[in-house]
Design a protein around this motif. Structure first.
Motif, PDB file in Angstrom:
ATOM      1  N   ILE A  22      -8.472   3.427   1.452  1.00  0.00           N
ATOM      2  CA  ILE A  22      -9.167   2.617   2.440  1.00  0.00           C
ATOM      3  C   ILE A  22      -8.711   3.078   3.819  1.00  0.00           C
ATOM      4  N   ILE A  23      -9.653   3.207   4.723  1.00  0.00           N
ATOM      5  CA  ILE A  23      -9.342   3.586   6.107  1.00  0.00           C
ATOM      6  C   ILE A  23      -9.566   2.367   6.991  1.00  0.00           C
ATOM      7  N   LEU A  24      -8.559   2.022   7.790  1.00  0.00           N
ATOM      8  CA  LEU A  24      -8.649   0.855   8.656  1.00  0.00           C
ATOM      9  C   LEU A  24      -8.519   1.273  10.116  1.00  0.00           C
ATOM     10  N   PHE A  25      -9.185   0.524  10.992  1.00  0.00           N
ATOM     11  CA  PHE A  25      -9.223   0.870  12.423  1.00  0.00           C
ATOM     12  C   PHE A  25      -9.099  -0.408  13.254  1.00  0.00           C
ATOM     13  N   GLY A  47      -3.855  -4.704  -4.127  1.00  0.00           N
ATOM     14  CA  GLY A  47      -5.106  -4.094  -4.533  1.00  0.00           C
ATOM     15  C   GLY A  47      -4.992  -2.662  -4.994  1.00  0.00           C
ATOM     16  N   CYS A  48      -3.763  -2.125  -4.961  1.00  0.00           N
ATOM     17  CA  CYS A  48      -3.534  -0.755  -5.448  1.00  0.00           C
ATOM     18  C   CYS A  48      -4.328   0.286  -4.664  1.00  0.00           C
ATOM     19  N   PHE A  49      -4.415   0.124  -3.334  1.00  0.00           N
ATOM     20  CA  PHE A  49      -5.138   1.076  -2.502  1.00  0.00           C
ATOM     21  C   PHE A  49      -4.166   1.890  -1.651  1.00  0.00           C
ATOM     22  N   HIS A  50      -4.478   3.165  -1.483  1.00  0.00           N
ATOM     23  CA  HIS A  50      -3.821   3.967  -0.462  1.00  0.00           C
ATOM     24  C   HIS A  50      -4.405   3.582   0.889  1.00  0.00           C
ATOM     25  N   ILE A  51      -3.563   3.507   1.895  1.00  0.00           N
ATOM     26  CA  ILE A  51      -3.985   3.020   3.209  1.00  0.00           C
ATOM     27  C   ILE A  51      -3.817   4.101   4.268  1.00  0.00           C
ATOM     28  N   THR A  52      -4.896   4.341   5.039  1.00  0.00           N
ATOM     29  CA  THR A  52      -4.832   5.189   6.231  1.00  0.00           C
ATOM     30  C   THR A  52      -5.253   4.352   7.433  1.00  0.00           C
ATOM     31  N   ILE A  53      -4.442   4.393   8.481  1.00  0.00           N
ATOM     32  CA  ILE A  53      -4.725   3.657   9.706  1.00  0.00           C
ATOM     33  C   ILE A  53      -5.115   4.645  10.798  1.00  0.00           C
ATOM     34  N   ILE A  54      -6.343   4.558  11.278  1.00  0.00           N
ATOM     35  CA  ILE A  54      -6.732   5.264  12.500  1.00  0.00           C
ATOM     36  C   ILE A  54      -6.439   4.321  13.664  1.00  0.00           C
ATOM     37  N   HIS A  55      -5.748   4.817  14.672  1.00  0.00           N
ATOM     38  CA  HIS A  55      -5.400   3.924  15.777  1.00  0.00           C
ATOM     39  C   HIS A  55      -5.535   4.637  17.114  1.00  0.00           C
ATOM     40  N   ALA A  56      -5.795   3.853  18.144  1.00  0.00           N
ATOM     41  CA  ALA A  56      -5.876   4.381  19.503  1.00  0.00           C
ATOM     42  C   ALA A  56      -4.480   4.716  20.020  1.00  0.00           C
ATOM     43  N   GLU A  57      -4.424   5.540  21.063  1.00  0.00           N
ATOM     44  CA  GLU A  57      -3.131   5.869  21.669  1.00  0.00           C
ATOM     45  C   GLU A  57      -2.540   4.655  22.380  1.00  0.00           C
ATOM     46  N   PHE A  58      -3.384   3.855  23.018  1.00  0.00           N
ATOM     47  CA  PHE A  58      -2.926   2.671  23.721  1.00  0.00           C
ATOM     48  C   PHE A  58      -2.372   1.662  22.719  1.00  0.00           C
ATOM     49  N   ASN A  59      -1.195   1.105  23.009  1.00  0.00           N
ATOM     50  CA  ASN A  59      -0.542   0.138  22.118  1.00  0.00           C
ATOM     51  C   ASN A  59      -0.413   0.677  20.701  1.00  0.00           C
ATOM     52  N   SER A  60      -0.019   1.919  20.599  1.00  0.00           N
ATOM     53  CA  SER A  60       0.121   2.550  19.285  1.00  0.00           C
ATOM     54  C   SER A  60       1.145   1.803  18.435  1.00  0.00           C
ATOM     55  N   GLU A 112     -12.677  14.408   9.270  1.00  0.00           N
ATOM     56  CA  GLU A 112     -11.527  15.159   8.759  1.00  0.00           C
ATOM     57  C   GLU A 112     -10.888  14.452   7.567  1.00  0.00           C
ATOM     58  N   LEU A 113     -10.751  13.137   7.658  1.00  0.00           N
ATOM     59  CA  LEU A 113     -10.140  12.387   6.562  1.00  0.00           C
ATOM     60  C   LEU A 113     -11.006  12.435   5.304  1.00  0.00           C
ATOM     61  N   VAL A 122     -12.480   7.772  -0.899  1.00  0.00           N
ATOM     62  CA  VAL A 122     -12.404   6.732   0.132  1.00  0.00           C
ATOM     63  C   VAL A 122     -13.410   5.645  -0.222  1.00  0.00           C
ATOM     64  N   SER A 123     -12.891   4.464  -0.547  1.00  0.00           N
ATOM     65  CA  SER A 123     -13.776   3.368  -0.950  1.00  0.00           C
ATOM     66  C   SER A 123     -14.581   2.837   0.223  1.00  0.00           C
ATOM     67  N   CYS A 124     -13.891   2.590   1.343  1.00  0.00           N
ATOM     68  CA  CYS A 124     -14.609   2.007   2.467  1.00  0.00           C
ATOM     69  C   CYS A 124     -13.785   2.125   3.740  1.00  0.00           C
ATOM     70  N   LEU A 125     -14.445   1.816   4.816  1.00  0.00           N
ATOM     71  CA  LEU A 125     -13.841   1.714   6.139  1.00  0.00           C
ATOM     72  C   LEU A 125     -13.781   0.232   6.502  1.00  0.00           C
ATOM     73  N   ILE A 126     -12.642  -0.214   7.014  1.00  0.00           N
ATOM     74  CA  ILE A 126     -12.513  -1.581   7.527  1.00  0.00           C
ATOM     75  C   ILE A 126     -12.146  -1.484   9.002  1.00  0.00           C
ATOM     76  N   THR A 127     -13.021  -1.985   9.863  1.00  0.00           N
ATOM     77  CA  THR A 127     -12.761  -1.930  11.296  1.00  0.00           C
ATOM     78  C   THR A 127     -12.723  -3.333  11.878  1.00  0.00           C
ATOM     79  N   ASP A 128     -12.062  -3.445  13.014  1.00  0.00           N
ATOM     80  CA  ASP A 128     -12.162  -4.689  13.771  1.00  0.00           C
ATOM     81  C   ASP A 128     -13.622  -4.916  14.125  1.00  0.00           C
ATOM     82  N   ALA A 129     -14.076  -6.153  14.011  1.00  0.00           N
ATOM     83  CA  ALA A 129     -15.487  -6.458  14.276  1.00  0.00           C
ATOM     84  C   ALA A 129     -15.892  -6.113  15.701  1.00  0.00           C
TER      85      ALA A 129
END
Length: 467
Positions: A22-25, A47-60, A112-113, A122-129
């Protein structure tokens, strides 16, 4: 399940299981980063998921606190406008800026991911609304997108009325206008004066809300940091109006022992100071990670705390007071006169402060995370909302759940003193304590096996596993 209602085990992770990714942003602000990382931990553990976090540089985020996650940073160009953060209080300016500046870097990172060999599906992307641009990106890449809404269900429904009112004069009413105290027809819990607090840019807010709500409805599902029993009527309306699955599995922070993803260093020495105070005797004051107050408001608050005669713990972030580095604007001899009765810190371990027996009242900016944390620990609130969802949360605290007092007229000490006395000294305060204690019990039951939040989490895990 322990005595504080923290979920300890939902599902054991078997070594032989093939974990999906799962990729989260998250949006790069404290009140949005915290729940997204908490959700990531929940999905990784239960949930037995591998987690990748894409994040902005600000407030990393501090990646070293999460060795079990993969982190990918993207350029957001927020540094180009970050110096305006204190002086420009139009939150939509920053949100719309990020929705423009992150498009290309985010899409490139996501491509790239998705192309990484031998990394799993990759099951899905979860982003802030609030990152509404990500719906178009996910559609282009044929990747399911779910959204995390870090505010309440009630806030989302109230926002539905804003696009209309953003085109009217109601955002600019003053105390002299006859409609100032009037109720909003589309959302009668709110007064017109609340609408004026939500944003300083009505047109921009209306456009932003339209974009956010439309892309929420176009997503594959919505994850909410709330629990069913707190907002059941609102959940029924959301389920009717948003024809996609909704998952109310909050409060997220209760799934694990107290931990912090705070961007500010906590002062833990105040916990031993609280140990010296009688039960329910102390006022805890904290206005969150991004609120700013004027020097006049700061001094009114300080003089009031000095005069009220009750112990207090006051969080003052560096730069929180306009024109001050920290506490140099305190009234003369404030620290000397208050002595051991009061403590001022730059940041506090809020979960533990609210859970401490000495804490009897939480004076808050009414951010959703803080509101939930106060309910979790059974502490009534004094509400001083500033912008965005905060006035809406304050109305729910004072008028729906009746577990606090809304300071509707800002920093007027007579009103503040009355609010403190209502909660800390009067029979009304005892009734608020009893109501919030009942909510706390319902919350703990919701997290237990078979409870509403537990069931919602299990449904979310199964739903994501279908992608």
């Amino acid at each position: 399940m322990n005595t504080q209602g923290t979920v300890t085990t939902l599902r054991s992770v078997q070594p032989s299981e093939t974990r999906r990714r799962i990729i989260l942003f998250p949006l790069p602000f404290q009140g949005h980063i915290n729940p997204m990382l908490q959700l990531a931990n929940i999905l990784h553990t239960h949930g037995c998921f591998h987690i990748t976090i894409i994040h902005a540089e600000f407030n990393s985020p501090n990646c070293s606190n999460y060795p079990h996650f993969t982190f990918k940073s993207i350029k957001d160009r927020f540094s180009e406008i970050a110096d305006q953060f204190v002086t420009n209080n139009d939150v939509t300016y920053y949100l719309k800026y990020l929705n423009r500046s992150c498009v290309d870097p985010f899409k490139e990172c996501l491509i790239e991911l998705l192309a990484e060999p031998n990394k799993g599906h990759v099951s899905c992307l979860i982003t802030d609304a609030t990152f509404y641009f990500t719906q178009a990106v996910s559609d282009d890449l044929n990747l399911p997108r779910m959204v995390l809404r870090t505010s309440s269900l009630g806030c989302t429904l109230a926002y539905g009325a804003l696009p209309y009112y953003s085109k009217t004069s109601y955002f600019h009413l003053t105390k002299d206008d006859s409609d100032y105290e009037g109720l909003v027809p589309e959302y009668p819990l709110l007064k017109f004066k609340d609408i004026g607090k939500i944003t300083t840019n009505p047109q921009g807010m209306g456009e932003f809300v339209n974009n956010m709500l439309n892309t929420m409805k176009a997503s594959s599902g919505i994850i909410w940091n709330t629990f069913k029993e707190l907002e059941e009527p609102e959940l029924q309306t959301i389920t009717r109006d948003f024809e996609i699955p909704s998952f109310t599995l909050g409060p997220f922070h209760k799934y694990f022992p107290a931990s912090s993803s705070s961007l500010i260093q906590q002062d833990r020495t105040i916990l031993s100071w609280l140990d010296t105070k009688p039960p329910k005797s102390t006022i805890y004051i904290s206005f969150g990670s991004s609120t700013h107050i004027t020097e006049s408001e700061f001094q009114i608050l300080a003089n009031g705390l000095a005069n009220i005669g009750l112990p207090f713990l006051w969080v003052i972030r560096p730069g929180m007071v306009h024109g001050s580095e920290w506490i140099e604007s305190l009234p003369e001899k404030f620290l000397e006169n208050t002595g051991d009765k009061g403590r001022i810190v730059k940041w506090a371990p809020q979960h533990e402060v609210l859970a401490h027996p000495a804490t009897g009242c939480f004076w808050t900016h009414s951010g959703w995370n803080s509101t939930l944390e106060s309910i979790c620990e059974g502490v009534p609130m004094i509400c001083s909302p500033y912008f965005a969802d905060q006035p809406i949360n304050a109305r729910y605290v004072s008028h729906v759940w009746k577990i606090g007092v809304y300071l509707e007229n800002g920093f007027e000490w007579v009103e503040i003193e009355m609010a403190i006395k209502r909660i800390m000294m009067d029979t009304e305060g005892e009734e608020m304590h009893e109501r919030i204690r009942c909510l706390k019990e319902k919350l703990n039951i919701s997290l237990d096996e078979g409870g509403s939040s537990h069931q919602s989490l299990m449904k979310l895990v199964d739903y994501i596993s279908l992608f």
